[in-house]
Scaffold this active site. Structure first.
Site, PDB file in Angstrom:
ATOM      1  N   LEU A  33       0.804  -1.223   0.000  1.00 55.38           N
ATOM      2  CA  LEU A  33       0.000   0.000   0.000  1.00 55.38           C
ATOM      3  C   LEU A  33       0.840   1.278   0.000  1.00 55.38           C
ATOM      4  O   LEU A  33       0.336   2.350   0.334  1.00 55.38           O
ATOM      5  CB  LEU A  33      -1.022   0.007   1.149  1.00 55.38           C
ATOM      6  N   ASN A  91      13.757  -3.080  -3.893  1.00 53.09           N
ATOM      7  CA  ASN A  91      12.358  -3.444  -4.142  1.00 53.09           C
ATOM      8  C   ASN A  91      12.213  -4.414  -5.306  1.00 53.09           C
ATOM      9  O   ASN A  91      11.500  -5.405  -5.215  1.00 53.09           O
ATOM     10  CB  ASN A  91      11.568  -2.187  -4.529  1.00 53.09           C
ATOM     11  N   TYR A 140      16.051   1.910 -13.228  1.00 53.15           N
ATOM     12  CA  TYR A 140      14.742   1.236 -13.194  1.00 53.15           C
ATOM     13  C   TYR A 140      14.689   0.129 -14.245  1.00 53.15           C
ATOM     14  O   TYR A 140      14.357  -1.028 -13.956  1.00 53.15           O
ATOM     15  CB  TYR A 140      13.623   2.269 -13.441  1.00 53.15           C
ATOM     16  N   ASN A 169       3.474   2.199 -22.478  1.00 49.64           N
ATOM     17  CA  ASN A 169       2.972   3.079 -21.408  1.00 49.64           C
ATOM     18  C   ASN A 169       1.489   2.865 -21.108  1.00 49.64           C
ATOM     19  O   ASN A 169       0.641   3.123 -21.959  1.00 49.64           O
ATOM     20  CB  ASN A 169       3.222   4.539 -21.777  1.00 49.64           C
ATOM     21  N   HIS A 188       3.792  10.814 -13.945  1.00 47.99           N
ATOM     22  CA  HIS A 188       3.483  10.366 -15.308  1.00 47.99           C
ATOM     23  C   HIS A 188       2.797  11.457 -16.116  1.00 47.99           C
ATOM     24  O   HIS A 188       2.038  12.274 -15.586  1.00 47.99           O
ATOM     25  CB  HIS A 188       2.636   9.090 -15.272  1.00 47.99           C
ATOM     26  N   ASP A 283      15.531   8.828 -19.697  1.00 46.98           N
ATOM     27  CA  ASP A 283      14.471   8.694 -20.698  1.00 46.98           C
ATOM     28  C   ASP A 283      15.017   8.223 -22.050  1.00 46.98           C
ATOM     29  O   ASP A 283      15.987   8.780 -22.559  1.00 46.98           O
ATOM     30  CB  ASP A 283      13.764  10.044 -20.925  1.00 46.98           C
TER      31      ASP A 283
HETATM   32  N1  UDP Z   1       7.280  13.762 -19.394  1.00 48.98           N
HETATM   33  C1  UDP Z   1       7.373  15.149 -19.490  1.00 48.98           C
HETATM   34  N2  UDP Z   1       6.969  15.896 -18.422  1.00 48.98           N
HETATM   35  C2  UDP Z   1       6.462  15.345 -17.272  1.00 48.98           C
HETATM   36  C3  UDP Z   1       6.359  13.914 -17.187  1.00 48.98           C
HETATM   37  C4  UDP Z   1       6.780  13.169 -18.275  1.00 48.98           C
HETATM   38  O1  UDP Z   1       7.836  15.697 -20.484  1.00 48.98           O
HETATM   39  O2  UDP Z   1       6.131  16.085 -16.331  1.00 48.98           O
HETATM   40  C5  UDP Z   1       7.726  12.934 -20.526  1.00 48.98           C
HETATM   41  C6  UDP Z   1       8.830  11.958 -20.163  1.00 48.98           C
HETATM   42  O3  UDP Z   1      10.086  12.577 -20.302  1.00 48.98           O
HETATM   43  C7  UDP Z   1       8.598  10.833 -21.166  1.00 48.98           C
HETATM   44  C8  UDP Z   1       7.086  10.858 -21.414  1.00 48.98           C
HETATM   45  O4  UDP Z   1       6.636  12.125 -20.944  1.00 48.98           O
HETATM   46  O5  UDP Z   1       9.238  11.128 -22.369  1.00 48.98           O
HETATM   47  C9  UDP Z   1       6.354   9.769 -20.663  1.00 48.98           C
HETATM   48  O6  UDP Z   1       6.776   9.813 -19.311  1.00 48.98           O
HETATM   49  P1  UDP Z   1       6.062   8.993 -18.177  1.00 48.98           P
HETATM   50  O7  UDP Z   1       6.769   9.334 -16.883  1.00 48.98           O
HETATM   51  O8  UDP Z   1       4.593   9.203 -18.219  1.00 48.98           O
HETATM   52  O9  UDP Z   1       6.317   7.467 -18.577  1.00 48.98           O
HETATM   53  P2  UDP Z   1       7.686   6.672 -18.858  1.00 48.98           P
HETATM   54  O10 UDP Z   1       7.813   6.616 -20.350  1.00 48.98           O
HETATM   55  O11 UDP Z   1       8.802   7.366 -18.181  1.00 48.98           O
HETATM   56  O12 UDP Z   1       7.417   5.329 -18.282  1.00 48.98           O
END
Ligand code: UDP
Length: 328
Positions: A33, A91, A140, A169, A188, A283
Site C-alpha cells: 500500500l 524493491n 529502473y 505506457n 506520469h 528517458d
Molecule cells: N514527461 C514530461 N513531463 C512530465 C512527465 C513526463 O515531459 O512532467 C515525458 C517523459 O520525459 C517521457 C514521457 O513524458 O518522455 C512519458 O513519461 P512517463 O513518466 O509518463 O512514462 P515513462 O515513459 O517514463 O514510463
C-alpha cells in the site's frame, strides 16, 4: 485459476485483478500500500504485506492454495531510480528474489511478470518486436532486465512456467470512471497534464525537445489499461508449467509529449500551460511496440486504438475523482 497478484492494489495490478475476477478466476491482491490503494481492489481479498517478506508471501500462497503469481509490485519511477538506485534494486531485484524463494517453497509453478519496454531503452529499432536487443538506459529499466534473467534462471531449475510481459505506457481509466491512475507524487505525463488542466494551473514541464524525433520530444506507445488487462488474462490462461514466453503489450502507434498535450487539450477543451526544460535523465527517445506476436499467438485485440479515446477515459476519471481514491 487461483492467482496471487503482487502489487494488486496498484494502477495496473488492480485493473488486471478486476479482469481476472470478471473472467471467473479467483484473485488475491498482495500489496504494501505504498503506491497501492485498498479501494482499487474492489471487493477482492487484499493481504497487506511487502514482497521482501518471504515468510508472509509463502504463508499467503499456502493459505489461498495459489496456483500462479502475477508480479506487478515494483518501484517504477524512472527519475527516482537515477537518484536512489538502492531503493529500486532493493524493491525490484531483492523483492523478486524473495518472491521466487517463496514460490519455490510453496511449490507455485507459474509466474507472469510485469516487465517493461524500457528494457529496450536506447535500441533505435521502431516499432520494437520481442527479439529486439535490450539496451536499458535507467537503473529502473536495468532492475527489470535483471529480474527477467532471475526468473529465467529460477524457472529453469525449479520447473516454473513464466511469461514476461513488456508493457509500453499504461494509460486511461476504467470505462465507468471509477478506477484510474493516481500516484502521490504524480510523475506520469497524462495524469500530470490532466491535473494541470483541472486544478493547479501550474506549468507542465516538457522534459527536452532536442531528441531525434519528429517534434524533438520523446515518443511513447500509450496502451489503454483495459487492453493491458485483457492481455494479462489471455497470457495467464495460456500459461503452463513449461511456458517460457515474452510478449510486448502496446498499440503499435507512438505519440510525442506534444501530441499528448494536444490530445488532452482536445478532450478537455482547455489549453495546457507548459514550458520546455532539460531532458529527464534515464528517458529513451522513442519506444513503440510491435504487438503482432500478442495478436497472432494469443488473439489479443485492443479496444482502444486512438489516443483521444484513451485520454477521454482518463479525463472522466480525473474529473470524477480529482483526489484519486481519496485515501491519503
Ligand atoms: N514527461 C514530461 N513531463 C512530465 C512527465 C513526463 O515531459 O512532467 C515525458 C517523459 O520525459 C517521457 C514521457 O513524458 O518522455 C512519458 O513519461 P512517463 O513518466 O509518463 O512514462 P515513462 O515513459 O517514463 O514510463
Amino acid at each position: 485459476m487461483r492467482i496471487l497478484l503482487t502489487g494488486g492494489a496498484g494502477y495496473v495490478g488492480s485493473a488486471c485483478l478486476r479482469h481476472l475476477v470478471e473472467s471467473g478466476h479467483s484473485a488475491v491482491a498482495y500489496d504494501n500500500l505504498i503506491e497501492g490503494h485498498p479501494s482499487a481492489v474492489g471487493g477482492a481479498k487484499l493481504v497487506v504485506g511487502d514482497i521482501r517478506d518471504t515468510e508472509l508471501l509463502e504463508k499467503t500462497m499456502r493459505d489461498y492454495d495459489i496456483e500462479a503469481v502475477m508480479h506487478f509490485a515494483a518501484a517504477t519511477n524512472v527519475g527516482e531510480s537515477v537518484t536512489n538506485p538502492g531503493y529500486h534494486y532493493d524493491n525490484n531485484v531483492g523483492g523478486t528474489l524473495s518472491l521466487l524463494n517463496a514460490m519455490t517453497s510453496a511449490r507455485v509453478k507459474k509466474i507472469l511478470f510485469s516487465s517493461t519496454c524500457a528494457t529496450y531503452g536506447l535500441n533505435p529499432q521502431s516499432p520494437m518486436a520481442e527479439d529486439a536487443a535490450q539496451d536499458p538506459c535507467s537503473p529502473y529499466a536495468r532492475t527489470k532486465l535483471a529480474v527477467e534473467w532471475m526468473i529465467k534462471d529460477f524457472a529453469h531449475i525449479h520447473n516454473i512456467g513464466f511469461t514476461l510481459l513488456r508493457y509500453f505506457n499504461a494509460a486511461g481509466a476504467s470505462e465507468d470512471g471509477q478506477f484510474g491512475e493516481y500516484h502521490d507524487p504524480e510523475t506520469h505525463l497524462i495524469p500530470l497534464v490532466l491535473e494541470n488542466i483541472l486544478a493547479t494551473g501550474a506549468e507542465l514541464k516538457v522534459f527536452g525537445d532536442d531528441y531525434p524525433t519528429t517534434d524533438g520530444t520523446c515518443i511513447r506507445d500509450y496502451v489503454h489499461i483495459e487492453d493491458l488487462a485483457s492481455a494479462h488474462v489471455l497470457a495467464m490462461e495460456a500459461i503452463t508449467d513449461a511456458t517460457s514466453e515474452v510478449f510486448n503489450i502496446g498499440t503499435g502507434d507512438g505519440q510525442s509529449v506534444l501530441d499528448i498535450i494536444k490530445a488532452c487539450e482536445l478532450v478537455s477543451g482547455h489549453k495546457v500551460k507548459y514550458k520546455v526544460v532539460a531532458r529527464r535523465e534515464g528517458d529513451a527517445p522513442e519506444l513503440i511496440a510491435n504487438p503482432d506476436k500478442l495478436m497472432t499467438q494469443l488473439g489479443w485485440k485492443p479496444k482502444y486504438e486512438n489516443i483521444v479515446d484513451t485520454i477521454r477515459t482518463a479525463w472522466a476519471w480525473h474529473k470524477l475523482k480529482p483526489q484519486g481514491y481519496g485515501e491519503r
